[in-house]
Structures are given as C-alpha cells and as structure tokens.
Design a protein around this motif. Structure first.
Motif, short mmCIF file in Angstrom:
data_model
loop_
_atom_site.label_atom_id
_atom_site.label_comp_id
_atom_site.label_asym_id
_atom_site.label_seq_id
_atom_site.Cartn_x
_atom_site.Cartn_y
_atom_site.Cartn_z
N ILE A 44 3.27 5.04 11.04
CA ILE A 44 1.72 5.37 9.68
C ILE A 44 1.02 3.75 9.72
N ALA A 45 1.55 3.01 9.99
CA ALA A 45 0.57 1.63 9.90
C ALA A 45 1.41 0.27 10.79
N SER A 46 0.42 -0.32 11.67
CA SER A 46 1.13 -1.11 12.02
C SER A 46 0.58 -2.83 12.33
N SER A 47 0.99 -3.76 12.50
CA SER A 47 0.51 -5.07 12.01
C SER A 47 0.85 -5.78 13.34
N PHE A 48 -0.03 -6.69 13.81
CA PHE A 48 -0.93 -7.39 14.35
C PHE A 48 -0.90 -8.66 14.20
N ALA A 72 0.54 -1.33 -0.05
CA ALA A 72 0.09 -0.15 0.15
C ALA A 72 0.87 1.49 -0.40
N LEU A 73 1.26 1.13 0.43
CA LEU A 73 3.16 2.30 0.42
C LEU A 73 3.86 2.34 -0.91
N GLY A 74 2.94 1.23 -1.39
CA GLY A 74 4.19 1.30 -2.78
C GLY A 74 5.75 1.08 -2.78
N LYS A 123 13.36 3.78 2.46
CA LYS A 123 12.55 3.70 2.59
C LYS A 123 11.40 4.06 4.02
N ALA A 124 11.75 2.53 4.60
CA ALA A 124 10.95 2.65 5.81
C ALA A 124 11.71 1.90 6.55
N TYR A 138 9.24 6.01 6.45
CA TYR A 138 7.88 5.59 7.17
C TYR A 138 7.90 4.12 7.90
N LEU A 139 7.36 4.88 9.32
CA LEU A 139 7.82 4.20 10.43
C LEU A 139 6.35 3.13 10.24
N ILE A 140 6.41 2.15 9.97
CA ILE A 140 5.66 0.94 9.92
C ILE A 140 6.30 -0.59 11.70
N GLU A 141 4.65 0.04 11.83
CA GLU A 141 5.28 -1.33 13.70
C GLU A 141 5.12 -2.55 13.19
#
Ligand SMILES: Cc1ncc(COP(=O)(O)O)c(C=O)c1O
Length: 363
Positions: A173-177, A67-69, A123-124, A150-153
């Motif tokens: 910006i987004a995270s994953s559980f 989604a962040l490309g 990029k992230a 981008y900070l992804i958790e």
C-alpha cells in the motif's frame, strides 16, 4: 595509512554547483517547488504515482502508519533482522511491533514464519528489503492480500533495487525510503513515502503539514505535525538522482568484486543478488565478525557489525524462536561499500581478510 571508511557520502562537483545555484537563486530554503520536482523525479525512478518528502526514513514509516489509522493493540509484524527504526516507528505510531524470523535463503522475512504470527489483532506487515534484496516479497504480498493486511515496505536500503523490472517499494500500500548519509543517494537526512494510493498520499501530506491541506493558512483538518523537508536539500537530491545509473552500476561492480574473491572461502558466507537488485552494504557472515573487524581496523579499514537481532535488545527482550536472525545478526559484518571505493582498495581489503582467515581465525 589511507583510511577506508565503511561508508561515506559521494558529493560530486555537480552536486556542489547545484546547491550553490539554489542558494544564488534566492530560494527560501524551506520546502517548495524544488522539493516538488525532487518528488516527481523520485516517482519517475521508482515508477509510482506519489513520493512525499519527509525529514527522514523513520518519520516516513510513522506517517504511513498514522495515515492508515493504526492504533493501540493493533499489531504490526516486522523482521527481527532490521534497523531498530523499523520497530520504533511502530511504537511511535502507538501500535505493537511483533518480531518475526527471517529466511536463511535471503535474510528477509520468512513467509512461513509470518503466517504463524498473524492473529485477529494483526493489521499490517512491514517488509524490509534488507541490503536491497527482494526476498519473498511476492509471497508476502499474497499472504497480506489473503489475510487483508496492509503491506508496508521499508525500502530504506533499496534505492535502485528492482525485482525484475518493478522497483522495491511498489508492492504494498505504501513504502518508506531513507536518504540518510549511507544511502545510494543522500541529502544528509531525508526520506520518501511512496504510494500509488491517492487517498493515502493526501492523508500523508496532511499529517506532514500540521493537519493542513495547503501551506500558508491556518485551517486544520486533523492532528498533524511538521515533517517537512527543505528545498536546499532537494537541490542536492535532484543532482544526486541525475547520475543514479552510474551509482547503481558502481555498487554492483563493488559487490561482484568482493563476491568473486570471497565466495569460495569456506569460513565466509555471502548472499548473492539477483540481476536487477542493487546491493546497499556488502555483507559477509562468519564465525567471529568482531575479531575480523578489530583486525581490519589495524589497517585503517573500517567495517560495521550488522544490526543486532531486535528481540535481544533491552527495549524489546522478547524470547522465542528467532534462529535464523540470531544466527546471521551475530555473524554479520558490513565491509567498506562506498561507491568511490577503488579497485585497489577492494583488493587490499580482500587480501587482509584472507590473511586474517589463514592466520587468526582458529584462535
Ligand atoms: C531498514 C531501515 N529502516 C529505517 C531506517 C531509518 O531511516 P532514517 O535513518 O532515514 O530515519 C533505516 C536507516 O538506515 C533502515 O536501515
């Protein structure tokens, strides 16, 4: 001798009734209204606008990066001490994982070492709140902002874990559980993408639904996949969330029980938790974790060696300086951590650890 598992799911009578009720209702199993409700309830727990269900916490990471490309040659920095899924999701997204060492204060990504890894292709950053510890998330957030990354958790271990009053998974910006079996609440397999960004949420929803913006038609806006969930699992998830407070409390009690008994033992190192952090697995670090594991096995106590340092894996084989992650990954052992552990079980385990250290550790 009773078997003590390192981890097992706790499915209550209410959980079973909830699944039964769903089946009796004539629901069509597939993702629908019950999943929407589960997403809403999870958003309420973490304090975010959007929670988007996925089949697991690997595809969630993939969806975020798609989604962040992110694309070929884009670099994504992640800690060397994490589950391999964090790195593999980057590869799956077509980008390049860059491993970075951790801090010896909290086992999470070290901000100073992170800065050295950033270049024009970065990029992230995927920040892993390992075992539910916040680490230096605020500092990492600042670095990402300054460097426009981008900070992804990766909050796979962090259900119920907060830095002060802010739930893990709400700093970037987004995270994953993940909702896999060992997690604080489980649906067997499952995961959430969490974000406050509406555009990103829409993209993730499109990706998980074959590139469609609605179900039940054949209008495709982009290349997408099938990362949908099921209402059957959501009925279990909703029920498990209902007693999340007790689950959190139990995890904290278990940690404190171990901690107060083991913290003074010089051969063992433990990392404390801050007030609102919820421990996931109980991790201890010592010279020869494999020997202790084998010893405890004789008493039907199962444990798990912590993740290997990713740079040492055949698939990565990356040389370089990963001193802290190499040190701790080779010394870590996860002790039994299920929320149905009894106090007497923990006492039994602690007692065996002490005997092991007194009698065998020197050999
Ligand atoms: C840190 C971390 N990231 C990602 C994952 C992958 O989650 P899942 O097993 O739901 O795919 C896990 C699994 O435990 C994990 O521990």
């Amino acid at each position: 001798m009773k078997k003590i598992n390192q981890i097992e799911p706790v499915i209550s009578l209410n959980d079973k009734l909830a699944i039964n009720k769903y089946l009796k209702s004539g629901g069509w199993i597939t993702e629908n209204k019950i999943s929407k409700k589960f997403e809403k309830n999870f958003s309420d727990l973490v304090g975010a606008k959007h929670s988007i269900l996925h089949p697991n916490g690997t595809l969630t990471l993939l969806s975020i990066m798609l989604a962040l490309g992110l694309k070929k040659n884009d670099e994504v920095i992640l800690p060397n001490y994490t589950m391999v899924a964090t790195a593999n999701a980057v590869i799956l997204a077509g980008a390049k994982p860059i491993l970075c060492d951790i801090s010896d204060e909290n086992l999470c990504l070290d901000p100073n070492k992170l800065t050295n890894k950033i270049n024009k292709n970065t990029k992230a950053v995927i920040y892993v709140t390992l075992n539910g510890r916040s680490g230096f998330i605020k500092q990492i957030q600042k670095i990402c902002k300054k460097k426009k990354l981008y900070l992804i958790e990766d909050s796979a271990h962090s259900i119920g874990s907060y830095l002060n009053k802010k739930h893990h998974g709400t700093f970037g910006i987004a995270s994953s559980f993940s909702l896999s079996m060992p997690k604080l609440i489980t649906t067997g397999q499952g995961g959430f993408v969490v974000t406050n960004n509406k555009t990103l949420a829409n993209r993730v929803n499109e990706i998980k639904n074959f590139g469609r913006r609605r179900d039940g038609n054949d209008i495709y806006f982009s290349v997408g996949y099938n990362f949908k969930f099921t209402d059957l699992q959501s009925s279990l998830g909703i029920s498990q969330l209902q007693n999340i407070k007790q689950r959190i409390k139990k995890k904290k009690q278990i940690f404190h029980h171990y901690y107060k008994n083991l913290k003074k033992i010089k051969e063992i190192k433990m990392f404390e938790f801050q007030k609102n952090e919820t421990p996931w697995f109980i991790d201890i670090y010592l010279k020869n974790p494999k020997k202790l594991q084998e010893y405890l096995k004789k008493f039907n106590i199962t444990t798990r060696l912590v993740y290997p340092p990713l740079n040492s894996l055949k698939i990565f084989k990356i040389k370089g300086s990963f001193a802290n992650s190499t040190y701790y990954c080779n010394r870590g052992l996860w002790l039994p951590s299920s929320i149905n552990l009894k106090e007497k079980d923990i006492k039994f385990i602690i007692n065996k650890i002490k005997i092991f250290l007194n009698n065998y550790a020197q050999n």
